[in-house]
Write an enzyme that holds these catalytic residues in place. Sequence first.
Site, PDB file in Angstrom:
ATOM      1  N   ASP A  41       0.977  -1.241  -0.120  1.00 20.89           N
ATOM      2  CA  ASP A  41      -0.017   0.112   0.101  1.00 20.89           C
ATOM      3  C   ASP A  41       0.904   1.265  -0.144  1.00 20.89           C
ATOM      4  OD1 ASP A  41      -1.896   1.796   0.322  1.00 20.89           O
ATOM      5  OD2 ASP A  41      -2.784   0.727   2.048  1.00 20.89           O
ATOM      6  N   ASP A  42       0.898   2.088  -1.197  1.00 19.66           N
ATOM      7  CA  ASP A  42       1.692   3.036  -1.157  1.00 19.66           C
ATOM      8  C   ASP A  42       2.949   3.047  -1.187  1.00 19.66           C
ATOM      9  OD1 ASP A  42      -1.048   4.419  -0.744  1.00 19.66           O
ATOM     10  OD2 ASP A  42      -0.579   5.609   0.669  1.00 19.66           O
ATOM     11  N   CYS A  81      -5.863   4.430  -3.342  1.00 21.73           N
ATOM     12  CA  CYS A  81      -6.077   3.030  -2.965  1.00 21.73           C
ATOM     13  C   CYS A  81      -7.306   2.276  -3.625  1.00 21.73           C
ATOM     14  CB  CYS A  81      -6.153   2.849  -1.393  1.00 21.73           C
ATOM     15  SG  CYS A  81      -4.870   3.867  -0.725  1.00 21.73           S
ATOM     16  N   LYS A 137      -6.178  -5.580   4.126  1.00 22.51           N
ATOM     17  CA  LYS A 137      -7.081  -4.309   3.765  1.00 22.51           C
ATOM     18  C   LYS A 137      -8.000  -4.425   2.859  1.00 22.51           C
ATOM     19  CE  LYS A 137      -6.331   0.350   1.686  1.00 22.51           C
ATOM     20  NZ  LYS A 137      -5.568   1.464   1.730  1.00 22.51           N
ATOM     21  N   HIS A 139     -11.220  -2.392   1.939  1.00 26.59           N
ATOM     22  CA  HIS A 139     -11.690  -0.898   1.406  1.00 26.59           C
ATOM     23  C   HIS A 139     -12.598  -0.909   0.292  1.00 26.59           C
ATOM     24  CE1 HIS A 139      -9.708   3.224   0.750  1.00 26.59           C
ATOM     25  NE2 HIS A 139     -10.775   3.390   1.215  1.00 26.59           N
ATOM     26  N   HIS A 235       1.678   2.161   3.868  1.00 31.35           N
ATOM     27  CA  HIS A 235       0.993   3.280   4.042  1.00 31.35           C
ATOM     28  C   HIS A 235       0.994   3.930   5.667  1.00 31.35           C
ATOM     29  CE1 HIS A 235      -3.001   5.463   4.490  1.00 31.35           C
ATOM     30  NE2 HIS A 235      -3.460   5.255   3.047  1.00 31.35           N
ATOM     31  N   ASN A 294      -0.451   1.639  -5.619  1.00 28.27           N
ATOM     32  CA  ASN A 294      -0.415   2.972  -6.313  1.00 28.27           C
ATOM     33  C   ASN A 294       1.133   3.376  -5.948  1.00 28.27           C
ATOM     34  OD1 ASN A 294      -2.527   3.733  -3.783  1.00 28.27           O
ATOM     35  ND2 ASN A 294      -0.578   4.587  -3.737  1.00 28.27           N
TER      36      ASN A 294
HETATM   37 CA    CA Z   1      -2.685   2.974  -1.540  1.00 25.21          CA
END
Ligand code: CA
Length: 470
Positions: A41-42, A81, A137, A139, A235, A294
């Site tokens: 994540d990120d 995300c 996650k 989401h 993240h 991302n």
């Molecule tokens: Ca993300």
Amino acid sequence: MEEEFVMLSRTFAVVLIPFLLGHAVASTAVERPNLIVILTDDQGYHDVGFNGCEDIPTPHIDRLADEGVLFTNGYVTESVCGPSRAGLLTGRYQGRFGFNDNPSVDPSNPDIGIPLEEKTIAEHLKTVGYRSKIVGKWHMGSHPQHHPMRRGFDEFFGFLAGGRHYLPEEIYLDDFSDVTRNWDWYNMKLIDGYDRVGIDEYLTDAFSNEAVRFVEESAKHREPFFLYLAYNAPHGPLEATEKYLSRFSNIEDLERRTYAAMVSAVDDGVGRVLQALEKQGLSDDTLVVFLSDNGGSLKNASSNEPLRGHKGRLWEGGVRVPFAMRWPGTIPQGVVREDPVISLDILATIAEHSGVLISPERPLDGIDLLPYLRGEVEALPNRQLTWRSGSDAKRFAIRQGDWKLVRTVDHERGPSLHNLANDLSEQRDLGTREFETAAALSEDWEEWASELEPTAFPTLGKDKWWLRSE
Ligand code: CA
């Protein structure tokens, strides 16, 4: 003996399942590999060893590239995300069903999530007998109808919203009903199945443990499995334990040090999952894909070098991510591929090789990568990759070959045109000189965007569902 029986039963299922479902039997050979998608994540494009990172060793993640294929031009479908995950999970551009922004986590709103008429990868794989687990996650909606176990997964350990604290003492709220302020849900307990549970270890380690356990248990089952290991690391919030922080005493910047520790914890987890596969003799039967949802964020001390931009932008730094794939014995080892690939290709690939039949009403937007990876075709089709942020044409991008037309909030006027072959950092706008190329790409993008829907739900931070009137 046991192995023979398992093999026979798999063959039996491959032939019969499509027949029982009333479809024609798939004509191509169906291998039904296990699938593990490890999504970070990120995480920045540059923040893996295989993309040149030097201050954060990632030996286990690098193994996937060393023993498989490294994609230098690996993309996701959005720079944030939620939409990126909706694209990956459905194999379709998420704008087709209005998933254009990060959704609110309001648990009372059934419109927030992947529409029920769309199928998730787990729902597809269920039709051909896979057991699926999501760890991490989600989401994709907090309303009960969007719970992962109602969207094709057999098991769930993780959280429904977009983020969570990492230290056990920060995870204490029992449920959404305890949320009284914005972002309070980062303090909520996790969910195991349908039950709320606390944790007594670092969150990333808890996810790795669950993933390893699932791989070990899967070895006892006849069915192939799908593990969606969706780490929320790295993240924000930047939180790590001494075990991982102590590895980076050489990094002076505290934020970068903590980020490095978080990535290192993920890397340990990837190593343990690969080790579990090996121990159970499942490595050759398992396609493992690693990518970030991302680009690195301005808030988490990540690096997207040499790319321009970051999370939230359609410059390369927002949507081009670390991306590798391994399937020993089936795809080559240690190969670097530069053709653009995208997260949408994951579902298209597994669907083709597991016998999933796709409804012509909702065709997939990705392609099966295996003929290309196995060398059966020389190159991928010269396709267009397209992006739209939000519901209008103010933020968009389209790539074909080396050309990319892009418009972000950083643009004061219209879009800019870049040739990524010699302008990877998107510094030189060739839109005036190459007017015809820009116009053609613009037209193609308009045509694609005409198939998309406006945003279907309230977006994160735009509602205040936690202010309940009682
Ligand atoms: Ca993300």
